[in-house]
Design a protein around this motif. Sequence first.
Motif, PDB file in Angstrom:
ATOM      1  N   LYS A 248      87.886  19.332 -89.000  1.00 30.85           N
ATOM      2  CA  LYS A 248      86.660  20.065 -88.706  1.00 30.85           C
ATOM      3  C   LYS A 248      86.938  21.567 -88.688  1.00 30.85           C
ATOM      4  CE  LYS A 248      84.704  16.287 -85.996  1.00 30.85           C
ATOM      5  NZ  LYS A 248      83.776  15.913 -87.078  1.00 30.85           N
ATOM      6  N   GLU A 250      85.550  23.771 -87.060  1.00 32.97           N
ATOM      7  CA  GLU A 250      85.456  24.333 -85.702  1.00 32.97           C
ATOM      8  C   GLU A 250      86.823  24.437 -85.034  1.00 32.97           C
ATOM      9  OE1 GLU A 250      81.562  23.086 -87.027  1.00 32.97           O
ATOM     10  OE2 GLU A 250      83.448  21.962 -86.932  1.00 32.97           O
ATOM     11  N   GLY A 254      88.089  28.068 -84.151  1.00 29.10           N
ATOM     12  CA  GLY A 254      88.323  28.199 -82.713  1.00 29.10           C
ATOM     13  C   GLY A 254      89.716  28.722 -82.413  1.00 29.10           C
ATOM     14  N   LYS A 278      80.107  32.479 -90.672  1.00 26.25           N
ATOM     15  CA  LYS A 278      78.831  31.758 -90.748  1.00 26.25           C
ATOM     16  C   LYS A 278      77.976  32.210 -91.929  1.00 26.25           C
ATOM     17  CE  LYS A 278      76.737  30.454 -86.930  1.00 26.25           C
ATOM     18  NZ  LYS A 278      76.108  30.457 -85.579  1.00 26.25           N
ATOM     19  N   LEU A 283      79.033  26.235 -89.425  1.00 25.50           N
ATOM     20  CA  LEU A 283      79.876  26.204 -88.225  1.00 25.50           C
ATOM     21  C   LEU A 283      79.037  25.806 -87.022  1.00 25.50           C
ATOM     22  CD1 LEU A 283      82.870  26.990 -87.348  1.00 25.50           C
ATOM     23  CD2 LEU A 283      81.842  29.093 -86.476  1.00 25.50           C
ATOM     24  N   ASP A 284      79.540  24.816 -86.265  1.00 23.46           N
ATOM     25  CA  ASP A 284      78.949  24.457 -84.978  1.00 23.46           C
ATOM     26  C   ASP A 284      79.593  25.383 -83.940  1.00 23.46           C
ATOM     27  OD1 ASP A 284      78.404  23.387 -82.467  1.00 23.46           O
ATOM     28  OD2 ASP A 284      78.570  21.307 -83.113  1.00 23.46           O
ATOM     29  N   THR A 285      78.870  26.440 -83.578  1.00 22.02           N
ATOM     30  CA  THR A 285      79.459  27.483 -82.729  1.00 22.02           C
ATOM     31  C   THR A 285      79.894  26.937 -81.374  1.00 22.02           C
ATOM     32  OG1 THR A 285      77.939  29.039 -83.795  1.00 22.02           O
ATOM     33  CG2 THR A 285      79.131  29.830 -81.878  1.00 22.02           C
ATOM     34  N   CYS A 288      83.087  25.097 -81.777  1.00 20.83           N
ATOM     35  CA  CYS A 288      84.099  26.106 -82.098  1.00 20.83           C
ATOM     36  C   CYS A 288      84.623  26.771 -80.819  1.00 20.83           C
ATOM     37  CB  CYS A 288      83.490  27.138 -83.040  1.00 20.83           C
ATOM     38  SG  CYS A 288      84.579  28.519 -83.438  1.00 20.83           S
ATOM     39  N   TYR A 289      83.700  27.124 -79.918  1.00 22.56           N
ATOM     40  CA  TYR A 289      84.095  27.762 -78.658  1.00 22.56           C
ATOM     41  C   TYR A 289      84.918  26.823 -77.783  1.00 22.56           C
ATOM     42  CZ  TYR A 289      81.009  31.788 -79.474  1.00 22.56           C
ATOM     43  OH  TYR A 289      80.425  32.926 -79.967  1.00 22.56           O
TER      44      TYR A 289
END
Length: 328
Positions: A248, A250, A254, A278, A283-285, A288-289
């Motif tokens: 992934k 992310e 990350g 992005k 991206l799934d923010t 990612c965080y």
Amino acid sequence: MIKLNNNIEDLTTYLKSKGWLGDNESIVTVEKPGEGNMNFTLRITTETRSFIVKQSREYVEKYPQVAAPVERVLTEAKFYEVTETVPSLKAMMPTLVGLDKENNVMVMNDLGNGSDFTYLYQLGKKILEEDLFSVVDFAATLHTSITTDTQDSRISNTKMRALNHEHIFNYPYAVDNGINLDDILPGLQKEANRLKADNVLIAEVKKLGDLYLEDGDILLHGDYFPGSWLATVGGLKIIDPEFCFFGKAEFEIGVMLAHLKMANQSANIIEKAIDRYKSLAELDTSLCYKFMGIELIRRIIGLAQLPLEISLEKRVSLLNEARELIMN
């Protein structure tokens, strides 16, 4: 398995047996090209050229007590093979010259004298915007160009992922893991113990670890941090993709953001990195965080320590922020 060393006579015999050194070519110098952690790596210089020889062994070169998959250099070679069809990726990486599968040895062209971006961990050092965008663009191009839609099979790299999983998602939270963090910075062990006792956090970390182990649809570098970014006379290059796998985006982004954070880069820089990525890829923010928080904790209280110059107070602040990111 032949175990390479830096003896010129032994290297000459081996390299000539593989056809990687000409009959009338002789080695002038042998040196270590950088501060790599994982593998035995040499820069070989002859009268007319230089090249890099890398061998993976059954342990981590920097930490011989840590076992590692012996065939990992073959996976790195596979990464170079599948990405060489994308000109912008190929231009930013070493070129594979030869591969000895029996002895887990790879030969690559020499990118020349350069320095990695770990200087960013020094207080006051800032990444140039053009370098930031080069790093982000490489990742976005990789993630959108090499996918299950363009490849017949995935690079799973299961053993290396298992090793990484242990050191990212398990080891930092183990109560008796053999590390005394007060030797690194007095007061850090107390903060680590606080996290190790946080069962709610650890449950969320386990979920993210399971997600990391799942196969994904895009190729990741797998260890995308300043030690894998190289400044050379030919521009910014990307090296050491031995942890690569289909996963992934992310996780990759990350990790990258976590290192910018630990390198004390501004919030504006981190925001630019996210916006740039992005604009080029999905991206799934939020996820990612979460992986950003995982990497912050892993690097501050885990085995793979960085040459950070930030204070205990700053590290505690980052650990608190990491928890919030993971639990959000």
